[in-house]
Design a protein around this motif. Structure first.
Motif, PDB file in Angstrom:
ATOM      1  N   GLY A  94     -35.704  42.722  83.434  1.00 39.99           N
ATOM      2  CA  GLY A  94     -36.512  41.592  83.910  1.00 39.99           C
ATOM      3  C   GLY A  94     -36.199  41.235  85.359  1.00 39.99           C
ATOM      4  N   PHE A  95     -34.915  41.208  85.686  1.00 36.65           N
ATOM      5  CA  PHE A  95     -34.514  40.867  87.068  1.00 36.65           C
ATOM      6  C   PHE A  95     -35.046  41.927  88.047  1.00 36.65           C
ATOM      7  CE2 PHE A  95     -30.449  38.043  86.534  1.00 36.65           C
ATOM      8  CZ  PHE A  95     -31.134  37.213  85.670  1.00 36.65           C
ATOM      9  N   ILE A  96     -34.949  43.196  87.646  1.00 37.07           N
ATOM     10  CA  ILE A  96     -35.423  44.278  88.530  1.00 37.07           C
ATOM     11  C   ILE A  96     -36.934  44.154  88.714  1.00 37.07           C
ATOM     12  CG2 ILE A  96     -35.759  46.782  88.664  1.00 37.07           C
ATOM     13  CD1 ILE A  96     -32.927  46.943  87.211  1.00 37.07           C
ATOM     14  N   ALA A  97     -37.649  43.867  87.635  1.00 35.65           N
ATOM     15  CA  ALA A  97     -39.113  43.701  87.734  1.00 35.65           C
ATOM     16  C   ALA A  97     -39.464  42.549  88.672  1.00 35.65           C
ATOM     17  CB  ALA A  97     -39.708  43.465  86.346  1.00 35.65           C
ATOM     18  N   ALA A  98     -38.572  41.551  88.741  1.00 35.72           N
ATOM     19  CA  ALA A  98     -38.821  40.391  89.618  1.00 35.72           C
ATOM     20  C   ALA A  98     -38.368  40.655  91.055  1.00 35.72           C
ATOM     21  CB  ALA A  98     -38.121  39.160  89.056  1.00 35.72           C
ATOM     22  N   GLY A  99     -37.783  41.851  91.299  1.00 37.65           N
ATOM     23  CA  GLY A  99     -37.465  42.223  92.686  1.00 37.65           C
ATOM     24  C   GLY A  99     -35.990  42.268  93.022  1.00 37.65           C
ATOM     25  N   ALA A 100     -35.106  41.986  92.059  1.00 34.66           N
ATOM     26  CA  ALA A 100     -33.655  41.947  92.362  1.00 34.66           C
ATOM     27  C   ALA A 100     -33.036  43.347  92.334  1.00 34.66           C
ATOM     28  CB  ALA A 100     -32.934  41.062  91.354  1.00 34.66           C
ATOM     29  N   LYS A 101     -31.881  43.445  93.019  1.00 32.68           N
ATOM     30  CA  LYS A 101     -31.012  44.613  92.874  1.00 32.68           C
ATOM     31  C   LYS A 101     -29.960  44.201  91.850  1.00 32.68           C
ATOM     32  CE  LYS A 101     -28.506  47.382  96.199  1.00 32.68           C
ATOM     33  NZ  LYS A 101     -27.723  47.269  97.452  1.00 32.68           N
ATOM     34  N   VAL A 102     -29.756  45.001  90.803  1.00 35.35           N
ATOM     35  CA  VAL A 102     -28.921  44.560  89.690  1.00 35.35           C
ATOM     36  C   VAL A 102     -27.761  45.519  89.422  1.00 35.35           C
ATOM     37  CG1 VAL A 102     -28.892  44.002  87.222  1.00 35.35           C
ATOM     38  CG2 VAL A 102     -30.890  43.400  88.603  1.00 35.35           C
ATOM     39  N   TYR A 103     -26.570  44.989  89.422  1.00 35.89           N
ATOM     40  CA  TYR A 103     -25.382  45.735  89.012  1.00 35.89           C
ATOM     41  C   TYR A 103     -25.133  45.413  87.541  1.00 35.89           C
ATOM     42  CZ  TYR A 103     -24.513  46.792  93.892  1.00 35.89           C
ATOM     43  OH  TYR A 103     -24.644  47.272  95.171  1.00 35.89           O
ATOM     44  N   ILE A 104     -24.877  46.458  86.758  1.00 38.21           N
ATOM     45  CA  ILE A 104     -24.567  46.221  85.347  1.00 38.21           C
ATOM     46  C   ILE A 104     -23.168  46.750  85.051  1.00 38.21           C
ATOM     47  CG2 ILE A 104     -26.944  46.177  84.489  1.00 38.21           C
ATOM     48  CD1 ILE A 104     -26.529  49.111  83.554  1.00 38.21           C
ATOM     49  N   THR A 105     -22.509  46.087  84.106  1.00 39.01           N
ATOM     50  CA  THR A 105     -21.181  46.557  83.723  1.00 39.01           C
ATOM     51  C   THR A 105     -21.045  46.595  82.205  1.00 39.01           C
ATOM     52  OG1 THR A 105     -18.837  46.364  84.276  1.00 39.01           O
ATOM     53  CG2 THR A 105     -19.967  44.325  83.714  1.00 39.01           C
TER      54      THR A 105
ATOM     55  N   ILE B  57     -27.506  49.572  89.372  1.00 37.30           N
ATOM     56  CA  ILE B  57     -26.286  50.321  89.698  1.00 37.30           C
ATOM     57  C   ILE B  57     -25.219  50.023  88.646  1.00 37.30           C
ATOM     58  CG2 ILE B  57     -24.478  50.679  91.462  1.00 37.30           C
ATOM     59  CD1 ILE B  57     -27.414  49.056  92.805  1.00 37.30           C
ATOM     60  N   ALA B  58     -24.599  51.079  88.132  1.00 41.85           N
ATOM     61  CA  ALA B  58     -23.554  50.919  87.114  1.00 41.85           C
ATOM     62  C   ALA B  58     -22.191  50.707  87.768  1.00 41.85           C
ATOM     63  CB  ALA B  58     -23.512  52.160  86.229  1.00 41.85           C
ATOM     64  N   LEU B  59     -21.462  49.709  87.274  1.00 44.34           N
ATOM     65  CA  LEU B  59     -20.067  49.493  87.689  1.00 44.34           C
ATOM     66  C   LEU B  59     -19.247  49.280  86.413  1.00 44.34           C
ATOM     67  CD1 LEU B  59     -20.056  46.927  90.696  1.00 44.34           C
ATOM     68  CD2 LEU B  59     -19.562  49.374  90.777  1.00 44.34           C
ATOM     69  N   PRO B  60     -18.923  50.352  85.702  1.00 42.05           N
ATOM     70  CA  PRO B  60     -18.262  50.195  84.395  1.00 42.05           C
ATOM     71  C   PRO B  60     -16.883  49.533  84.511  1.00 42.05           C
ATOM     72  CG  PRO B  60     -18.968  52.475  84.770  1.00 42.05           C
ATOM     73  CD  PRO B  60     -19.122  51.751  86.069  1.00 42.05           C
ATOM     74  N   MET B  61     -16.612  48.590  83.621  1.00 41.48           N
ATOM     75  CA  MET B  61     -15.320  47.877  83.661  1.00 41.48           C
ATOM     76  C   MET B  61     -15.162  47.083  82.350  1.00 41.48           C
ATOM     77  SD  MET B  61     -13.051  47.925  86.115  1.00 41.48           S
ATOM     78  CE  MET B  61     -13.907  48.121  87.669  1.00 41.48           C
ATOM     79  N   ASP B  62     -13.901  46.768  82.052  1.00 43.49           N
ATOM     80  CA  ASP B  62     -13.610  45.902  80.903  1.00 43.49           C
ATOM     81  C   ASP B  62     -13.432  44.478  81.435  1.00 43.49           C
ATOM     82  OD1 ASP B  62     -12.545  44.481  78.786  1.00 43.49           O
ATOM     83  OD2 ASP B  62     -11.113  46.039  78.213  1.00 43.49           O
ATOM     84  N   VAL B  63     -14.333  43.570  81.074  1.00 44.23           N
ATOM     85  CA  VAL B  63     -14.248  42.200  81.607  1.00 44.23           C
ATOM     86  C   VAL B  63     -13.523  41.242  80.651  1.00 44.23           C
ATOM     87  CG1 VAL B  63     -16.218  42.397  83.165  1.00 44.23           C
ATOM     88  CG2 VAL B  63     -16.592  41.606  80.806  1.00 44.23           C
TER      89      VAL B  63
END
Ligand SMILES: NC(=O)c1ccc[n+]([C@@H]2O[C@H](COP(=O)([O-])OP(=O)(O)OC[C@H]3O[C@@H](n4cnc5c(N)ncnc54)[C@H](OP(=O)(O)O)[C@@H]3O)[C@@H](O)[C@H]2O)c1
Length: 198
Positions: A30-41, A60-66
């Motif tokens: 949804g965020f990307i469709a609205a024009g954002a650049k999105v990092y996912i983890t 963009i993927a930024l894999p990590m344990d949060v």
């Protein structure tokens, strides 16, 4: 009515924890469709990267344990190598644990509280400089904590730590909002009901 002006995210940068599947993935889409650049983890790097490639060049993927302080700090450091500011942080990654009262283990508390309550606090703290860099009076930065209806009313299952964690995140949201509003960072929460998994 200009919907793009009301809801558009052109030029904004977002980070969504647990973005590799289900609710987090839907938000990223949804965020990307609205024009954002999105990092996912997420922890599983292969899943995280697969989702990012499926959602296109603005994911963009930024894999990590949060669920650990070290993981939150490492994620913020990896993010800082790529971006100078963060407009939107979604603390979405969450876990549940169900067990009968007599058998409910300590691990079922540690896992759930670490990810659902401690993680959102320390990840926001770790990303505070990037959020402040994005924030202005005209356009505040946003921290969105994903709670649950289970933090407001009982479900029928014996999910002791999940209920407590989702109640806690709603109140933690208020405490953080009261402080971070001074930096033009708006902290809010959403309490979804049961979602159909895909
Ligand atoms: N589904 C529902 O019906 C529902 C209802 C109300 C509220 N919620 C809330 O909405 C949020 C998302 O729920 P969901 O059902 O979409 O979750 P989900 O399907 O279980 O997905 C969880 C996501 O978080 C990631 N994750 C788990 N542990 C992590 C960790 N330690 N560090 C980083 N990422 C981690 C998972 O990837 P990895 O396993 O690779 O780490 C995955 O991407 C949760 O906070 C949940 O409590 C869900």
């Amino acid at each position: 009515m200009d919907l793009q002006k009301l809801f558009g995210l052109e030029g904004r940068v977002a980070l969504i924890t647990g973005g590799s599947k289900n609710l987090g993935r839907h938000m990223a889409e949804g965020f990307i469709a609205a024009g954002a650049k999105v990092y996912i983890t997420s922890r599983k790097a292969a899943d995280c990267e697969k989702t990012a490639s499926e959602l296109g060049p603005n994911c963009i993927a930024l894999p990590m344990d949060v669920s650990t302080v070290e993981g939150c700090r490492a994620l913020a450091a990896a993010f800082a190598e790529k971006e100078a500011k963060l407009d939107i942080l979604v603390n979405n990654a969450g876990a549940a644990w169900g067990a009968e009262f007599e058998d409910f283990p300590e691990a079922g508390w540690d896992k759930v509280m670490d990810l659902n309550v401690k993680g959102p606090f320390f990840l926001t703290q770790s990303l505070y400089p990037a959020l402040k860099a994005a924030a202005s009076v005209a356009q505040p930065a946003k921290v969105i904590n994903i709670g649950s209806i289970d933090g407001i009313r009982l479900n029928p299952w014996e999910t002791y730590s999940y209920h407590a964690s989702k109640s806690a995140i709603l109140y933690l949201t208020k405490r953080m909002a009261a402080r971070l509003v001074r930096d033009q960072i708006n902290v809010t929460a959403i309490a979804p009901g049961l979602l159909h998994q895909t």
